[in-house]
Design a protein around this motif. Structure first.
Motif, PDB file in Angstrom:
ATOM      1  N   TRP A   1      -1.605   0.908  18.721  1.00 35.47           N
ATOM      2  CA  TRP A   1      -0.549  -0.113  18.802  1.00 35.47           C
ATOM      3  C   TRP A   1       0.234   0.000  20.113  1.00 35.47           C
ATOM      4  O   TRP A   1       0.385  -0.979  20.845  1.00 35.47           O
ATOM      5  CB  TRP A   1       0.393   0.013  17.601  1.00 35.47           C
TER       6      TRP A   1
ATOM      7  N   VAL B   1     -10.875   7.085   8.007  1.00 39.94           N
ATOM      8  CA  VAL B   1     -11.115   6.231   9.181  1.00 39.94           C
ATOM      9  C   VAL B   1     -11.617   4.858   8.722  1.00 39.94           C
ATOM     10  O   VAL B   1     -11.114   3.813   9.154  1.00 39.94           O
ATOM     11  CB  VAL B   1     -12.154   6.875  10.134  1.00 39.94           C
ATOM     12  N   ILE B   2     -12.619   4.876   7.816  1.00 39.13           N
ATOM     13  CA  ILE B   2     -13.214   3.615   7.373  1.00 39.13           C
ATOM     14  C   ILE B   2     -12.183   2.753   6.646  1.00 39.13           C
ATOM     15  O   ILE B   2     -11.973   1.580   6.976  1.00 39.13           O
ATOM     16  CB  ILE B   2     -14.428   3.884   6.456  1.00 39.13           C
TER      17      ILE B   2
ATOM     18  N   THR C   1      -9.302   1.569   8.973  1.00 36.19           N
ATOM     19  CA  THR C   1      -9.725   0.515   9.897  1.00 36.19           C
ATOM     20  C   THR C   1      -9.850  -0.821   9.170  1.00 36.19           C
ATOM     21  O   THR C   1      -9.356  -1.849   9.645  1.00 36.19           O
ATOM     22  CB  THR C   1     -11.077   0.877  10.535  1.00 36.19           C
ATOM     23  N   ILE C   2     -10.484  -0.792   7.995  1.00 38.45           N
ATOM     24  CA  ILE C   2     -10.679  -2.041   7.249  1.00 38.45           C
ATOM     25  C   ILE C   2      -9.325  -2.614   6.823  1.00 38.45           C
ATOM     26  O   ILE C   2      -9.084  -3.824   6.910  1.00 38.45           O
ATOM     27  CB  ILE C   2     -11.598  -1.802   6.026  1.00 38.45           C
TER      28      ILE C   2
ATOM     29  N   ARG D   1     -10.485   1.316  16.674  1.00 33.19           N
ATOM     30  CA  ARG D   1     -11.767   2.026  16.743  1.00 33.19           C
ATOM     31  C   ARG D   1     -11.800   2.954  17.950  1.00 33.19           C
ATOM     32  O   ARG D   1     -12.312   4.075  17.871  1.00 33.19           O
ATOM     33  CB  ARG D   1     -12.908   1.023  16.820  1.00 33.19           C
TER      34      ARG D   1
ATOM     35  N   ARG E   1      -2.391 -16.868  10.324  1.00 30.73           N
ATOM     36  CA  ARG E   1      -1.101 -17.548  10.179  1.00 30.73           C
ATOM     37  C   ARG E   1      -0.600 -18.071  11.526  1.00 30.73           C
ATOM     38  O   ARG E   1      -0.079 -19.181  11.629  1.00 30.73           O
ATOM     39  CB  ARG E   1      -0.042 -16.585   9.616  1.00 30.73           C
TER      40      ARG E   1
ATOM     41  N   ALA F   1      -9.632   5.981  17.309  1.00 30.79           N
ATOM     42  CA  ALA F   1     -10.147   6.915  16.306  1.00 30.79           C
ATOM     43  C   ALA F   1     -11.068   7.948  16.942  1.00 30.79           C
ATOM     44  O   ALA F   1     -11.262   9.027  16.382  1.00 30.79           O
ATOM     45  CB  ALA F   1     -10.880   6.160  15.205  1.00 30.79           C
TER      46      ALA F   1
ATOM     47  N   LEU G   1     -16.070 -13.394  20.146  1.00 29.12           N
ATOM     48  CA  LEU G   1     -16.328 -12.008  20.505  1.00 29.12           C
ATOM     49  C   LEU G   1     -17.275 -11.934  21.684  1.00 29.12           C
ATOM     50  O   LEU G   1     -17.142 -11.110  22.559  1.00 29.12           O
ATOM     51  CB  LEU G   1     -16.970 -11.298  19.321  1.00 29.12           C
TER      52      LEU G   1
ATOM     53  N   ASP H   1      -7.600  -4.109   9.856  1.00 31.40           N
ATOM     54  CA  ASP H   1      -8.318  -5.352  10.169  1.00 31.40           C
ATOM     55  C   ASP H   1      -7.842  -6.487   9.277  1.00 31.40           C
ATOM     56  O   ASP H   1      -7.600  -7.601   9.734  1.00 31.40           O
ATOM     57  CB  ASP H   1      -9.825  -5.170   9.941  1.00 31.40           C
TER      58      ASP H   1
ATOM     59  N   TRP I   1      -2.630   7.853  10.952  1.00 31.06           N
ATOM     60  CA  TRP I   1      -1.435   7.126  11.392  1.00 31.06           C
ATOM     61  C   TRP I   1      -1.211   7.342  12.894  1.00 31.06           C
ATOM     62  O   TRP I   1      -0.856   6.421  13.623  1.00 31.06           O
ATOM     63  CB  TRP I   1      -0.203   7.562  10.594  1.00 31.06           C
TER      64      TRP I   1
ATOM     65  N   ILE J   1      -3.525   5.060  14.652  1.00 32.64           N
ATOM     66  CA  ILE J   1      -3.043   3.673  14.614  1.00 32.64           C
ATOM     67  C   ILE J   1      -1.900   3.500  15.616  1.00 32.64           C
ATOM     68  O   ILE J   1      -1.827   2.506  16.338  1.00 32.64           O
ATOM     69  CB  ILE J   1      -2.600   3.308  13.180  1.00 32.64           C
ATOM     70  N   SER J   2      -1.027   4.507  15.671  1.00 32.90           N
ATOM     71  CA  SER J   2       0.098   4.444  16.607  1.00 32.90           C
ATOM     72  C   SER J   2      -0.387   4.379  18.052  1.00 32.90           C
ATOM     73  O   SER J   2       0.132   3.613  18.863  1.00 32.90           O
ATOM     74  CB  SER J   2       1.011   5.662  16.432  1.00 32.90           C
TER      75      SER J   2
END
Lengths: 273, 256, 265
Positions: free
Chosen positions: A78, A241-242, A245-246, A205, A258, A208, A270, A249, A71, A74-75
């Motif tokens: 973000w 982690v895997i 991440t998924i 990524r 949307r 991480a 990409l 995503d 977390w 992720i923070s």
């Protein structure tokens, strides 16, 4: 039937030279690198062994701690992405040739290019002595590192806007600000939002691994566990982690779909990032 | 109302889109401009609100010398001239109402436009405009969700919301099918008759020109080659304007 | 206008999905900022303070790259990137092919390949390096393996997206004319994807080049080990000298690669 001769095929110099260059580079690399290839023979066995050690007896007790660390990763991603967007949005308008003059656009683009070239990890290394081994270091590294890519994506969107609404704004006697608000912004907002989310996915990524050098997040736990051969913890960390991440995503990807729905936006390439 | 005096527009040296034009248009007239593509129809219309500036000559619109206006006065003039485009030029991701309220921007402080905080009075003007083209019930639809004919009616409402003295329409039906084209032309005609707004319409189709044009102006290579009532426009006259014989593509209806 | 007053239709409320997204984004931002202990004052005071890192940045030692050890590490990095990309890019051709419907008709097998691709893609470059350092020990082999997997993941993803979108017409035509698998691929599939595939591999190379600079931080060879060496000694002039010189090269290579990619697609 008399024999027909096909028109002479032109020699594709571009192709030939490129191919030759690649072949030479590969041979040079193969000779130059002193790799102990024989280690590869044991690799599958080693990997299998480590795999069993890591995933053989996962302990759910490790989960809460590591999930918390994920977390944090992720923070970091973000907040870092938001900081990057905060700088990239105004800069990208200055990098769009259809809004400002060429010289200004060129200078801003070079700034983007330089920022794009440096990996976040290098930035984090430089920031650690200033901010210490804290998540804030990771945030800033990601924030600074993403300005370049986001800025580039943004100005490409701005340059592809349709001129019609701008002409309409001119025709009703709108001033520059109104022209921007109704002629430009509605056209670019959805794509820009979607690019921010996309960059967030990429930055997950990057964040991480911030921990591998001590800049916060789950990387720190995984690196320590591997160093001290704490296999179960490393395995659980890697799994988180895997999965994390998924999962991110998937959510972010759905949101992007949307946002872009119903517009003729080109998909994110990409290859252009 | 509108008067061109020796007006010339030269995009590149030697390439004249308007060549020494002299033309008077009176208040309340409904003028249709015809000519081949590239004859300078679009240029003529765009000089009136100065989207295309004159290279030389004089142009007076509603008492202002368009060839010699400050930026501020130019925007003020543009706010009195409504414009309707071939490609509608709506803001796709905004609502119909937001698009129509664009017509009010000059009369409002910038912050109100930027935040979309329009006063009741201006909303009422927009509502009246939408009502006139029969689009009031779609006020909160997004522009992308409309058909071509509906989008053009929103385009007309936006021009009307300016409460303009002049309406310019640049090929307003070129992207529409025949029944829709007639509907749009009838809206324009009715607005001209009810409100007395001077209206100038570029048209590609000759049958539409004769049907709606009180006055028809023919352009060829930037020069004025015909000026007369629509009823006088015979096939010969059009052949003169086009410089070639007519084909099926020059008319909207199938039989020609 | 003398028309009587008309009523606008009732203004529709803001859609629930938008309100939810905005609230969600706001809450997410607040919570994540608390998690990372975000503090603007700390950022401003720390950046304002004089520090060794910045001193080094303003006084970089560009000559360091020419010292024997740094130069060989630098060349090693370039070679790692080339080899890792060629191997990873080559492998990705197969991985992408097996992830498509016509390349792999067996449904569950295809699902396995796709899951594998997603898992590989979710592991970042440096984490690969760390895993392989753990498996085969410190050296350049773990670096090569890391770059191999990393570029394979990226190129596979891009290539399989392209494969999913190719025109099935030529494939049908090839099958109809009785060609076998190999000649079908040769005549109907490869010509369609080759330009984009090549450009994806070049893109993978650009990514690998950047990644190869940091492999050394976890002991996987290349210029990163030199950067780490000087960093641990606090020699920031040397660190910045190496970083700037390296990214000058990356920048030039990238411009070159982008030019080629433009010509391809």
């Amino acid at each position: 039937m008399s024999e027909l001769s096909l028109p002479k095929k032109a020699i594709d110099w571009f192709r030939n030279i490129t191919t030759l260059a690649i072949v030479v580079a590969v041979i040079w690399s193969l000779i130059g690198l002193e790799i102990r290839w024989e280690r590869l023979i044991d690799l599958p066995a080693d990997l299998f062994l480590i795999g069993t050690l890591m995933f053989g007896n996962l302990d759910i007790a490790d989960f809460p701690n590591l999930a918390g660390a994920m977390w944090e990763s992720i923070s970091i991603a973000w907040v870092g992405t938001l900081i990057a967007a905060l700088f990239a949005i105004p800069l990208s308008f200055l990098a769009a040739e259809n809004l400002v003059g060429r010289p200004i656009a060129w200078v801003i683009r070079q700034v983007f290019n330089i920022l794009r070239a440096v990996p976040e990890v290098i930035l984090a290394i430089a920031l650690i002595p200033i901010f210490g081994l804290t998540p804030l270091t990771g945030v800033l590294a990601i924030g600074i590192g993403s300005i370049g890519t986001l800025g580039k994506l943004f100005y490409e969107v701005i340059e592809s806007i349709k001129k019609n609404p701008l002409e309409a704004a001119d025709a009703v006697g709108a001033n520059k600000l109104v022209r921007f608000r109704w002629g430009v912004l509605p056209q670019v907002m959805p794509e820009m939002t979607s690019f921010v989310l996309y960059r967030f996915e990429v930055n997950i990524r990057a964040s991480a691994v911030m921990g591998l050098i001590g800049a916060g997040g789950i990387g720190n736990d995984v690196a320590l566990a591997l160093r001290f051969k704490d296999w179960e913890v490393a395995g659980m960390g890697l799994l988180i982690v895997i999965l994390g991440t998924i999962l991110v995503d998937a959510i972010s990807g759905a949101a992007r779909k949307r946002i872009i729905k119903g517009t003729q936006a080109k998909p994110i390439e990409l290859a252009e990032v | 109302m509108i008067s061109f005096k020796n007006a010339t527009v030269e995009y590149q040296p030697g390439v004249k889109a308007m060549d020494n034009l002299n033309l008077e248009i009176k208040e309340g007239e409904f003028v249709v401009v015809v000519g081949l593509s590239g004859a300078g129809k679009s240029t003529l219309i765009r000089t009136i609100n100065n989207l295309v500036p004159l290279t030389s000559g004089e142009l007076y619109v509603d008492g202002e010398a368009v060839h010699d206006l400050s930026r501020k006065k130019m925007r003020a003039l543009r706010s009195r001239i409504g414009m309707i485009f071939q490609g509608f030029n709506l803001v796709d991701r905004a609502t119909v109402l937001q698009n129509v309220l664009m017509g009010r921007v000059f009369k409002l402080p910038t912050w109100r436009t930027v935040f979309g905080a329009y006063p009741k009075k201006d909303q009422q003007v927009a509502a009246q405009a939408l009502n006139r083209v029969g689009m009031l019930d779609r006020a909160y639809s997004r522009a992308t969700d409309l058909s071509g004919g509906q989008r053009q009616r929103v385009g007309i409402a936006r021009a009307l919301a300016q409460e303009p003295k002049v309406i310019l329409a640049d090929e307003p039906v070129a992207s529409l099918d025949p029944p829709t084209s007639h509907a749009v032309m009838q809206h324009l005609q009715k607005i001209n008759q009810d409100l007395g707004i001077t209206t100038i319409v570029n048209l590609h189709f000759l049958d539409l020109a004769t049907a709606y044009g009180e006055r028809v102006i023919g352009l060829r290579e930037g020069k004025l080659v015909f000026d007369g009532p629509g009823s006088e426009c015979t096939e010969e006259v059009f052949e003169g304007i086009y410089g070639r014989s007519l084909t099926a593509e020059d008319t909207l209806s199938e039989e020609a | 206008m003398t028309a009587s007053k008309v009523e606008l239709p009732k203004k529709p409320g803001i859609p629930g999905a938008i309100i939810f997204s905005l609230v969600f984004a706001f809450v997410l931002t607040v919570v994540t900022m608390i998690t990372v202990e975000f503090s603007l004052t700390e950022i401003l005071t720390n950046f304002g303070r004089r520090n060794l890192v910045a001193d080094g940045l303003f006084n970089p030692d560009f000559g360091q790259i020419l010292s024997e050890r740094s130069l060989s590490a630098f060349i090693e990095t370039l070679q790692l990137a080339v080899l890792g990309t060629v191997l990873g890019g080559g492998m990705s051709m197969f991985m992408a092919y097996w992830a498509t419907e016509f390349g792999n008709p067996i449904r569950w097998l295809r699902a396995i390949v796709r899951t594998f691709n997603n898992v590989v893609r979710s592991i970042p470059d440096l984490l690969w390096a760390l895993l392989f350092v753990t498996a085969v020990g410190i050296g350049i082999l773990p670096g090569l393996l890391a770059l191999f997997f990393f570029s394979m993941a990226v190129v596979t993803k891009l290539t399989s997206d392209t494969l999913d979108g190719i025109d099935m017409g030529p494939i049908e035509a090839a099958k109809a004319s009785g060609s076998g698998l190999i000649s079908m691929l040769r005549t109907a599939v490869i010509p369609q994807i080759l330009p984009s595939y090549t450009s994806f591999v070049l893109y993978g190379f650009e990514l690998n080049l950047r990644a190869s600079a940091v492999l050394g931080l976890v002991g996987a060879g290349g210029i990163g080990s030199r950067i780490e060496f000087f960093r641990s000694r606090g020699d920031w002039s040397e660190v910045w000298g190496l970083v700037l010189m390296f990214f000058l090269v990356v920048f030039l290579v990238e411009r070159f690669s982008v030019t080629i990619r433009r010509r391809l697609v």
